[in-house]
Design an enzyme around this catalytic site. Sequence first.
Site, PDB file in Angstrom:
ATOM      1  N   CYS A   2       0.817  -1.218   0.000  1.00  0.00           N
ATOM      2  CA  CYS A   2       0.000   0.000   0.000  1.00  0.00           C
ATOM      3  C   CYS A   2       0.853   1.271   0.000  1.00  0.00           C
ATOM      4  O   CYS A   2       1.994   1.258   0.440  1.00  0.00           O
ATOM      5  CB  CYS A   2      -0.866   0.034   1.240  1.00  0.00           C
ATOM      6  N   ARG A  27       4.959   0.085  -6.169  1.00  0.00           N
ATOM      7  CA  ARG A  27       4.946  -0.749  -4.975  1.00  0.00           C
ATOM      8  C   ARG A  27       3.936  -1.892  -5.098  1.00  0.00           C
ATOM      9  O   ARG A  27       3.955  -2.806  -4.288  1.00  0.00           O
ATOM     10  CB  ARG A  27       4.606   0.107  -3.757  1.00  0.00           C
ATOM     11  N   TRP A  74      -3.280  -2.605  -1.346  1.00  0.00           N
ATOM     12  CA  TRP A  74      -2.895  -3.976  -1.712  1.00  0.00           C
ATOM     13  C   TRP A  74      -3.679  -4.857  -0.760  1.00  0.00           C
ATOM     14  O   TRP A  74      -3.431  -4.839   0.459  1.00  0.00           O
ATOM     15  CB  TRP A  74      -1.396  -4.137  -1.515  1.00  0.00           C
ATOM     16  N   ASN A 100      -1.667   2.058   5.931  1.00  0.00           N
ATOM     17  CA  ASN A 100      -0.799   0.960   5.479  1.00  0.00           C
ATOM     18  C   ASN A 100      -0.525   0.094   6.698  1.00  0.00           C
ATOM     19  O   ASN A 100      -0.303   0.622   7.783  1.00  0.00           O
ATOM     20  CB  ASN A 100       0.553   1.485   4.999  1.00  0.00           C
ATOM     21  N   GLY A 101      -0.481  -1.215   6.499  1.00  0.00           N
ATOM     22  CA  GLY A 101      -0.210  -2.105   7.620  1.00  0.00           C
ATOM     23  C   GLY A 101      -1.401  -3.007   7.876  1.00  0.00           C
ATOM     24  O   GLY A 101      -2.306  -3.103   7.036  1.00  0.00           O
ATOM     25  N   GLU A 481      19.655 -16.785  -6.433  1.00  0.00           N
ATOM     26  CA  GLU A 481      19.141 -15.467  -6.792  1.00  0.00           C
ATOM     27  C   GLU A 481      18.660 -15.458  -8.249  1.00  0.00           C
ATOM     28  O   GLU A 481      17.609 -14.900  -8.562  1.00  0.00           O
ATOM     29  CB  GLU A 481      20.224 -14.400  -6.549  1.00  0.00           C
ATOM     30  N   LYS A 485      14.935 -14.613  -9.567  1.00  0.00           N
ATOM     31  CA  LYS A 485      14.678 -13.561 -10.564  1.00  0.00           C
ATOM     32  C   LYS A 485      13.821 -14.107 -11.690  1.00  0.00           C
ATOM     33  O   LYS A 485      12.852 -13.493 -12.104  1.00  0.00           O
ATOM     34  CB  LYS A 485      16.024 -13.085 -11.098  1.00  0.00           C
ATOM     35  N   GLU A 488      10.194 -14.792 -10.540  1.00  0.00           N
ATOM     36  CA  GLU A 488       9.445 -13.570 -10.238  1.00  0.00           C
ATOM     37  C   GLU A 488       8.941 -12.872 -11.493  1.00  0.00           C
ATOM     38  O   GLU A 488       7.798 -12.420 -11.528  1.00  0.00           O
ATOM     39  CB  GLU A 488      10.341 -12.565  -9.499  1.00  0.00           C
ATOM     40  N   HIS A 504      21.896 -36.472  -5.449  1.00  0.00           N
ATOM     41  CA  HIS A 504      21.121 -36.857  -4.270  1.00  0.00           C
ATOM     42  C   HIS A 504      19.632 -36.609  -4.489  1.00  0.00           C
ATOM     43  O   HIS A 504      18.864 -36.585  -3.521  1.00  0.00           O
ATOM     44  CB  HIS A 504      21.630 -36.110  -3.038  1.00  0.00           C
ATOM     45  N   LYS A 599       6.698  -4.178  -3.732  1.00  0.00           N
ATOM     46  CA  LYS A 599       8.097  -3.772  -3.617  1.00  0.00           C
ATOM     47  C   LYS A 599       8.611  -3.874  -2.188  1.00  0.00           C
ATOM     48  O   LYS A 599       9.686  -4.371  -1.946  1.00  0.00           O
ATOM     49  CB  LYS A 599       8.269  -2.341  -4.136  1.00  0.00           C
TER      50      LYS A 599
HETATM   51  C1  F6R Z   1      13.075  -9.984  -5.135  1.00  0.00           C
HETATM   52  C2  F6R Z   1      12.819  -8.984  -4.143  1.00  0.00           C
HETATM   53  C3  F6R Z   1      12.384  -9.430  -2.781  1.00  0.00           C
HETATM   54  C4  F6R Z   1      13.020  -8.538  -1.710  1.00  0.00           C
HETATM   55  C5  F6R Z   1      12.515  -8.908  -0.313  1.00  0.00           C
HETATM   56  C6  F6R Z   1      13.209  -8.097   0.768  1.00  0.00           C
HETATM   57  O1  F6R Z   1      13.452  -9.443  -6.346  1.00  0.00           O
HETATM   58  O2  F6R Z   1      12.959  -7.827  -4.397  1.00  0.00           O
HETATM   59  O3  F6R Z   1      12.703 -10.764  -2.569  1.00  0.00           O
HETATM   60  O4  F6R Z   1      14.400  -8.691  -1.782  1.00  0.00           O
HETATM   61  O5  F6R Z   1      11.139  -8.706  -0.238  1.00  0.00           O
HETATM   62  O6  F6R Z   1      13.070  -6.738   0.550  1.00  0.00           O
HETATM   63  P1  F6R Z   1      14.072  -5.701   1.180  1.00  0.00           P
HETATM   64  O7  F6R Z   1      15.407  -5.920   0.576  1.00  0.00           O
HETATM   65  O8  F6R Z   1      13.503  -4.362   0.886  1.00  0.00           O
HETATM   66  O9  F6R Z   1      14.108  -5.994   2.660  1.00  0.00           O
END
Ligand code: F6R
Length: 604
Positions: A2, A27, A74, A100-101, A481, A485, A488, A504, A599
């Site tokens: 949000c 976001r 959201w 928000n929250g 990672e 990526k 996602e 294994h 985000k």
């Molecule tokens: C993946 C991504 C998320 C964030 C995670 C932590 O591309 O962006 O996995 O890395 O939600 O977010 P931060 O780094 O803001 O604590």
Amino acid sequence: MCGIVGYIGKRDVAPLLLEGLQRLEYRGYDSAGVVITGKSGELRTVKAKGRVRELESRIPKRFAGTTGIAHTRWATHGAPSDLNAHPHLDADEKVAVVHNGIIDNASELRIRLSAEGVVFASETDTEVLAHLIARSAAETLEKKVSEALRSVEGTYGIAVLHQDFPGRIVVARNGSPVVLGIGEKEMFVASDVAALVAHTRQVVTLGDGEMATLKADDFRTYTTEGSQTTATPTTVEWEAESYDMGGHDTYMHKEVFEQAEAVDRVLRGRIDDRFATVHLGGLNLDAREARSVRRIKILGCGTSYHAGQIGAGLIEELARIPADAEPASEFRYRNPVVDPDTLYVAVSQSGETYDVLAAVQELKRKGARVLGVVNVVGSAIAREADGGTYVHAGPEVCVVSTKCFTNTVVAFALLALHLGRVRDLSVTDGKRIIEGLRKLPAQIEEILKTEPEIKQLAKAYADARSMLFIGRVRGYPVAREASLKLKEVSYIHAEAYPASELKHGPLALIDPSMPTVAIVPDDDLLEKNRAALEEIKARSGRILAVAHQEQEKADHTIVVPKNEDELDPILMGIPLQLFAYHTALALGRDIDKPRNLAKSVTVE
Ligand code: F6R
């Protein structure tokens, strides 16, 4: 997640709020709404499920005012809908709240309020706040809000308008960011500086348990108990233009291509050639303390956790301190043993991720020393930590993290070098690592030049339903990672395994329809990695290798420049960011806002 925007001043508020909401779109959200104080002092609300442009199309021609608050939602409590969109009002439409929250005891409060005759218009947790504020008998809006907040449990960043208290916005924070923007005879509020920087770079970040009252020419901050707090505005280093797309089609593309410059920034002013070390000003850890650290535990979520895994490897290699990384979301729920000789490091791009923040708070309660490795200056985790370092990646707008990941890993290399040089690392090795760090920006540029080739490869693999990513030791977090990526942004299922674990179990998956992406650095494990490629090839698996030289067993190899063995992981993930990007593009995905993701995850 949000987003909140608010304005009080002399300008026409609706366009300002809509522009602020647009800047928060990255976001992730599913509905939006706005409330302003109209010409006769009445609250006027417009809400819409869907995008901000849908909200904009519903705003009536005559919608003038100079005070208002707005929100992108959201969904958590109640599906995305016009009714569930914020702002929420009380029955008399005198109080409007954006939030928000999550209010954890919302169901209890709804039952209590319903028994008192309140009829709810939405299914949200937020609406209880509007009713509680409206029903408070306190004399001032500030007191009404703090009284209402005393009844709620959970996290919030809120902004409140009240028809009977015109000319002010009251805001409060507990666990969800609230930033005040200080202008000339005008004030802004937002959940993220992105919504403010086009108008002012003077900001005040509220702390948990803090509230503020904004008037056009004045603001004050205080605790929920009403005691005055000091708030000195700081200047945001990021300019409004850094939030623009800058000629790229997506933020992800822009941010991948900003990495050479971003790495240059995290290195700038920190290298000390004379002593073959680095200076990290904000660590608040003197040499004696650094020598007495017996263990390092790194906590983060998602991509930041993966950066922490590479960081742990760098710390073990360069500083010879046992180190590991763990998802903060798991750590905080397992009643961890908190050891006074362990240094804890919280990693977060946003500095607001609730699971990380809660882990930091739990650690501090138990007396631990916690450092932060954070991108957003003044964010909650940065404030809560005892010291730390900023990663200086600049604002990251795309929901998926790219340049922040890279800069965080570089920040860990700096931390590892610093710790190593006050302990066991030789001058020669210190110099070797510094030289390697200096080479990174040019090597990143070199990798990015291979985009056309990576684009073709992405097209060739985009038909896969599932992909395996493998790497060994230094390469394993890179594989993790890269797999995150890909899933996602492309929604292709991807799974990462240590290459050493193939036989294994996961080898059973290999057939011509299951490609493997293998991280194959030229280091002491090269032959072992090649053996893994042989095993996959023998089962007719397709292989895409990221390596320092062409791999005979691979169907395709992306060749990346060689750095020092310890620093190779920083570079080897970068072509795979582009691979994920072009796969998603080939599949027509919404790259900057992948479905179901936000985000910054400021709720549990
Ligand atoms: C993946 C991504 C998320 C964030 C995670 C932590 O591309 O962006 O996995 O890395 O939600 O977010 P931060 O780094 O803001 O604590």
